[in-house]
Design an enzyme around this catalytic site. Structure first.
Site, mmCIF file in Angstrom:
data_model
loop_
_atom_site.group_PDB
_atom_site.id
_atom_site.type_symbol
_atom_site.label_atom_id
_atom_site.label_comp_id
_atom_site.label_asym_id
_atom_site.label_seq_id
_atom_site.Cartn_x
_atom_site.Cartn_y
_atom_site.Cartn_z
ATOM 1 N N HIS A 290 0.807 -1.226 0.000
ATOM 2 C CA HIS A 290 0.000 0.000 0.000
ATOM 3 C C HIS A 290 0.840 1.277 0.000
ATOM 4 C CE1 HIS A 290 -3.340 -2.600 0.253
ATOM 5 N NE2 HIS A 290 -3.409 -2.755 1.554
ATOM 6 N N HIS B 90 -9.697 1.225 0.875
ATOM 7 C CA HIS B 90 -9.631 0.002 1.687
ATOM 8 C C HIS B 90 -10.737 -0.029 2.747
ATOM 9 C CE1 HIS B 90 -8.006 -3.517 3.532
ATOM 10 N NE2 HIS B 90 -6.835 -3.453 2.913
ATOM 11 N N GLU C 61 -11.151 -4.336 -2.582
ATOM 12 C CA GLU C 61 -10.345 -3.219 -3.069
ATOM 13 C C GLU C 61 -10.198 -3.337 -4.581
ATOM 14 O OE1 GLU C 61 -6.720 -3.817 -0.477
ATOM 15 O OE2 GLU C 61 -8.169 -5.223 0.298
HETATM 16 C C1 GLA Z 1 -4.693 -5.837 1.789
HETATM 17 C C2 GLA Z 1 -3.734 -6.968 1.792
HETATM 18 C C3 GLA Z 1 -3.883 -7.758 3.063
HETATM 19 C C4 GLA Z 1 -3.728 -6.882 4.276
HETATM 20 C C5 GLA Z 1 -4.650 -5.683 4.168
HETATM 21 C C6 GLA Z 1 -4.373 -4.656 5.223
HETATM 22 O O1 GLA Z 1 -5.999 -6.281 1.705
HETATM 23 O O2 GLA Z 1 -3.866 -7.803 0.669
HETATM 24 O O3 GLA Z 1 -2.918 -8.800 3.086
HETATM 25 O O4 GLA Z 1 -2.401 -6.461 4.377
HETATM 26 O O5 GLA Z 1 -4.486 -5.043 2.935
HETATM 27 O O6 GLA Z 1 -4.329 -5.190 6.497
#
Ligand code: GLA
Length: 404
Positions: free
Chosen positions: A156, A231, A369
């Site tokens: 991210h 997210h 997402e």
């Molecule tokens: C995304 C990732 C997950 C996790 C979340 C945040 O969805 O794919 O593995 O890291 O973000 O916690």
């Protein structure tokens, strides 16, 4: 917070916020960019609703002394709160089948918790949503290193992504929709990424319970890679109400991208048919989540990028529909993005309490997402995430709230 906002604090026009003629012009542009209103309306609730209203309140101050605001906008039925911190969706209040309104999005009621604890609750994610292997990629012959923050990989956008920035906010209000345009300028080299990236993400709620997210980005100086998403975590029975195993999911995806132990795609595009990843027919999320499938073991559940079905002529595609059968809430997602990370809240571990003072444990929420595929900068067979000077990235995702 009640759906009907106190009148005296309601901001009705750009003028009420002290925005000038230029800002009003920008509002009109945004409304025009909102695409086919009929098409969008058709995705949401069949009922017409009340007046569109928005208000702004103080939320907190960062340790550096920057003020953070919360914007709350409503159509009289659905009410959404968003922070200038991370352009974050803080609350989403929607009625259930019997008209009882509850917050269905995970979050906190204070800024220090967002800064210290949040696993990206409701955050706008950038520059690069999901993982880049070892935080490293090569573009135009130059190798770039993003600070790693997830084992040996960058997640991210690295250690300080867009989710931890204070965004500029501008109210957007037309006769059809209300919301906020958030913008952030990321300097050349920030988190190791090349080029100065200007991003605007506009969140608007219309009268038919569609929350529309329009992403727009341009880069100056050098080419870069970009993958923007939000997210938000939902539990359609209400935030903090327990497991989402009983939610039913329909996911329009013929295939997905399997991952290695570090959750980096192997490069394979695998068909979902005959696996626990096939949600093309509505299926309970919990039905196969503990199956003996190596990908479910690696992910501790679902934490995978799904390759979505083809887009319609307007660029949008039906991506997914989530339904909580007991209270009846639904959320339907349409997107212009080719993929989506379906994450079943596997890393929530109950160590802190959220906005309703409840612990969030593994599987207590899902995130969906919409995105380009993880690690695309290192995966030549995935759709490109490269953005060059002179190009404009545009992307739209719509979350439509309803009941069934
Ligand atoms: C995304 C990732 C997950 C996790 C979340 C945040 O969805 O794919 O593995 O890291 O973000 O916690």
């Amino acid at each position: 917070m009640p759906a009907n906002l106190p009148r005296r604090q309601v901001l009705r026009t750009a003028g009420a916020l002290g925005l000038g003629a230029a800002a009003t012009g920008a509002l009109q542009t945004t409304a025009a960019a909102a695409g086919s209103p009929d098409r969008v309306a058709a995705m949401g609730s069949p009922h017409g609703h009340g007046r569109l209203e928005i208000r702004k309140d103080p939320f907190g101050t960062t340790p550096e002394g920057v003020k953070v605001e919360v914007y709350t906008f409503t159509n009289g039925r659905v009410t959404i709160s968003m922070l200038t911190w991370g352009a974050t969706i803080q609350r989403v209040e929607t009625p259930d089948r019997r008209g009882r309104t509850e917050n269905i999005s995970l979050g906190f009621d204070n800024l220090p918790d967002y800064a210290a604890l949040s696993p990206y609750f409701g955050s706008t994610i950038g520059r690069y949503g999901n993982r880049i292997a070892k935080g490293r990629f090569t573009l135009d012959g130059q190798t770039y290193q993003i600070p790693v923050n997830n084992g040996e990989n960058a997640l991210h956008g690295g250690t300080i992504g867009f989710d931890k920035k204070v965004w500029k906010a501008k109210v957007v209000q037309t006769d059809k929709a209300v919301g906020v345009a958030f913008s952030y300028v990321s300097p050349d080299g920030e988190m190791g990424f090349p080029g100065e990236l200007t991003t605007t993400v506009t969140y608007t709620l219309d009268k038919r319970d569609n929350l529309r997210i329009d992403y727009r980005a341009t880069v100056a100086g050098k080419a870069t890679v970009v993958n923007l998403t939000n997210h938000v975590y939902f539990n359609l029975a209400g935030e903090g109400s327990g497991s989402i195993d009983g939610h039913v999911l329909q996911l329009n995806a013929p295939s997905y991208t399997p991952v290695d132990a570090g959750l980096i795609p192997t490069g394979e595009i695998a068909p979902v048919a005959g696996t626990p990843f096939d949600f093309n027919k509505p299926t309970r999320i919990g039905k196969r989540i503990r199956d003996d499938h190596p990908q479910l073991v690696i992910g501790r559940g679902y934490d995978h990028n799904f390759v979505l079905g083809k887009a319609d002529s307007d660029g949008l595609r039906f991506a997914a529909r989530f339904w909580e059968p007991e209270e009846g809430r639904t959320v339907t997602v349409h997107t212009t993005e080719p993929g989506a990370q379906f994450y079943s809240g596997n890393f929530l571990d109950g160590t802190f309490q959220g906005i309703g003072n409840k612990s969030y444990r593994q599987g207590d929420a899902f995130a969906f997402e919409t995105q380009h595929f993880p690690d695309s900068p290192n995966q030549p067979n995935f759709p490109s995430t490269v953005l060059r000077p002179g190009q404009t990235l545009t992307s739209t995702t719509i979350y439509s709230f309803g009941t069934k």
